[in-house]
Design an enzyme around this catalytic site. Structure first.
Site, PDB file in Angstrom:
ATOM      1  N   GLY A  13     -14.745 -33.768  19.180  1.00  0.00           N
ATOM      2  CA  GLY A  13     -14.651 -32.325  18.902  1.00  0.00           C
ATOM      3  C   GLY A  13     -14.934 -31.525  20.159  1.00  0.00           C
ATOM      4  O   GLY A  13     -15.456 -30.406  20.116  1.00  0.00           O
TER       5      GLY A  13
ATOM      6  N   GLN B 292     -16.088 -25.064  19.389  1.00  0.00           N
ATOM      7  CA  GLN B 292     -17.090 -24.072  19.807  1.00  0.00           C
ATOM      8  C   GLN B 292     -18.312 -24.747  20.432  1.00  0.00           C
ATOM      9  O   GLN B 292     -18.766 -24.365  21.509  1.00  0.00           O
ATOM     10  CB  GLN B 292     -17.535 -23.223  18.604  1.00  0.00           C
ATOM     11  CG  GLN B 292     -18.485 -22.093  18.992  1.00  0.00           C
ATOM     12  CD  GLN B 292     -19.233 -21.489  17.793  1.00  0.00           C
ATOM     13  OE1 GLN B 292     -19.241 -22.054  16.701  1.00  0.00           O
ATOM     14  NE2 GLN B 292     -19.849 -20.347  18.007  1.00  0.00           N
TER      15      GLN B 292
ATOM     16  N   TYR C 291     -17.184 -28.382   2.202  1.00  0.00           N
ATOM     17  CA  TYR C 291     -17.817 -28.564   3.511  1.00  0.00           C
ATOM     18  C   TYR C 291     -19.278 -28.980   3.316  1.00  0.00           C
ATOM     19  O   TYR C 291     -19.756 -29.934   3.937  1.00  0.00           O
ATOM     20  CB  TYR C 291     -17.713 -27.249   4.282  1.00  0.00           C
ATOM     21  CG  TYR C 291     -18.443 -27.212   5.616  1.00  0.00           C
ATOM     22  CD1 TYR C 291     -18.029 -28.016   6.681  1.00  0.00           C
ATOM     23  CD2 TYR C 291     -19.510 -26.341   5.829  1.00  0.00           C
ATOM     24  CE1 TYR C 291     -18.674 -27.951   7.909  1.00  0.00           C
ATOM     25  CE2 TYR C 291     -20.154 -26.271   7.052  1.00  0.00           C
ATOM     26  CZ  TYR C 291     -19.731 -27.082   8.087  1.00  0.00           C
ATOM     27  OH  TYR C 291     -20.372 -27.020   9.312  1.00  0.00           O
TER      28      TYR C 291
ATOM     29  N   LYS D 249     -21.286 -32.380   4.291  1.00  0.00           N
ATOM     30  CA  LYS D 249     -22.479 -32.356   5.153  1.00  0.00           C
ATOM     31  C   LYS D 249     -23.652 -33.066   4.474  1.00  0.00           C
ATOM     32  O   LYS D 249     -24.354 -33.857   5.109  1.00  0.00           O
ATOM     33  CB  LYS D 249     -22.850 -30.916   5.530  1.00  0.00           C
ATOM     34  CG  LYS D 249     -21.904 -30.298   6.545  1.00  0.00           C
ATOM     35  CD  LYS D 249     -21.974 -31.048   7.865  1.00  0.00           C
ATOM     36  CE  LYS D 249     -20.936 -30.638   8.878  1.00  0.00           C
ATOM     37  NZ  LYS D 249     -20.888 -31.523  10.056  1.00  0.00           N
TER      38      LYS D 249
HETATM   39  C1  AKB Z   1     -19.645 -22.350   8.963  1.00  0.00           C
HETATM   40  O1  AKB Z   1     -19.788 -21.129   8.826  1.00  0.00           O
HETATM   41  O2  AKB Z   1     -18.895 -23.048   8.282  1.00  0.00           O
HETATM   42  C2  AKB Z   1     -20.481 -23.041  10.017  1.00  0.00           C
HETATM   43  C3  AKB Z   1     -21.753 -23.574   9.449  1.00  0.00           C
HETATM   44  C4  AKB Z   1     -22.812 -22.655   9.017  1.00  0.00           C
HETATM   45  O3  AKB Z   1     -21.907 -24.759   9.366  1.00  0.00           O
HETATM   46  N1  AKB Z   1     -20.766 -22.145  11.092  1.00  0.00           N
END
Ligand code: AKB
Length: 315
Positions: free
Chosen positions: A8, A12, A142, A146
């Site tokens: 990656g 960012q 997401y 995680k």
């Molecule tokens: C997002 O907004 O998806 C990321 C995070 C908080 O993991 N910046």
């Protein structure tokens, strides 16, 4: 001497982490890897760069073998808002990608840094002073990748002795490489709009508080956790870390101290608002402070001044 792989590397965090690590360990000892060509010539030319797809284990293994890599910073991931639009792809990249990295690490004896996120928590988690160990029932894909990734990293340590470590990053604020597809990206965009146009339309509602951190602290955290004395680590993976808790109006007020004419209005994006509403307001990072000496250097005011100074120089 360490031999490090950063996946990656065009993103960012990755684009800055590669430079940060190369300063410390030497250009040739830090291999940058991504699935797109880095636009930054320093990143492209200062040290080795490889195209890899983390979802293809052979492409990861080949680079690890070729460079005799001993440490992997695995940053390739699809962020929260993009992941909600493409959940199947998010699972494929975030979970299968991590699984491949851990398998390669097991075979070649590498240590692995994997960032988790405030997204690993959900609406049932205590929102204020969110403890290190608490309810984790995320409702975004997401967040699910995680939380699952945290467990998978723990498993590879317990089962195979792979030296896995990580932190739960809050929203990251930086000016060198734009974030993409995150819910907290507004906290970056607002600075660019403030410098260029003196106004900003925010997609999150007033009062939406989330943990944030300035990139120099985030880079230091990644390197410090990997250098920490393993005997002191009780949690290893997924340490809560934070530097500030920020709402759109607090961020706007910090900008107005430097750019008094700055104004902000709101046009709420229901998708990103719902995601933000499912995350905590403020993490408790005591475990990271106690186990490996974590301490942020930038608060809201210092970060805002530095962001505006740097973006102004580049504009
Ligand atoms: C997002 O907004 O998806 C990321 C995070 C908080 O993991 N910046």
């Amino acid at each position: 001497m360490k031999k490090i792989l950063v996946t990656g590397a065009v993103g960012q965090i990755g684009s800055e982490l590669v430079a940060f690590l190369r300063e410390r360990f030497g250009n040739d000892n830090v291999v940058a890897a991504g699935h797109a060509k880095p636009p930054d010539p320093d990143l492209r030319d200062a040290g080795p760069f490889h195209f890899i797809e983390c979802t293809e284990i052979a492409s990861v293994a080949a680079v690890v073998k070729q460079h005799r890599v001993d440490t992997i910073y695995h940053l390739a991931a699809i962020l929260s808002a993009s992941a909600e639009k493409h959940p199947q792809k998010a699972w494929q990249v975030n979970m299968n990608g991590l699984y491949n990295i851990l398998e390669v690490a097991r075979e070649y004896g590498c240590a692995v840094f994997t960032p988790s996120s405030i997204a690993a928590f959900g609406p049932g988690t205590p929102r204020e002073g969110t403890p290190q160990v608490t309810v984790q029932r995320p409702t975004t894909i997401y967040g699910i990748t995680k939380a699952s990734g945290e467990l998978l990293c723990d498993y590879y340590f317990l089962k195979y002795g792979v030296d896995t470590r990580g932190v739960r990053y809050p929203g990251l604020i930086s000016y060198k490489t734009a974030p993409g597809g995150g819910t907290t990206d507004y906290a970056v965009e607002i600075f660019f709009e403030a410098v260029r146009r003196r106004r900003y339309t925010c997609w999150l509602r007033e009062g939406t508080r989330l943990d944030m951190m300035y990139m120099p602290d985030a880079l230091r955290a990644a390197v410090e956790i990997m250098a920490a004395d393993p005997a002191r680590l009780v949690h290893r993976n997924a340490f809560n870390i934070t530097a500030m808790t920020v709402s759109p109006e607090r961020l706007a007020a910090a900008i107005q101290r430097v750019i008094p004419e700055f104004t902000m209005d709101y046009d709420i994006d229901p998708l990103r608002q719902a995601i933000a509403d499912s995350w905590p307001n403020r993490l408790d990072d005591t475990a990271a402070r106690e186990e490996w000496g974590w301490a942020p250097k930038y608060d809201l005011a210092a970060m805002a001044e530095d962001m505006i100074a740097n973006i102004s120089k580049r504009s």
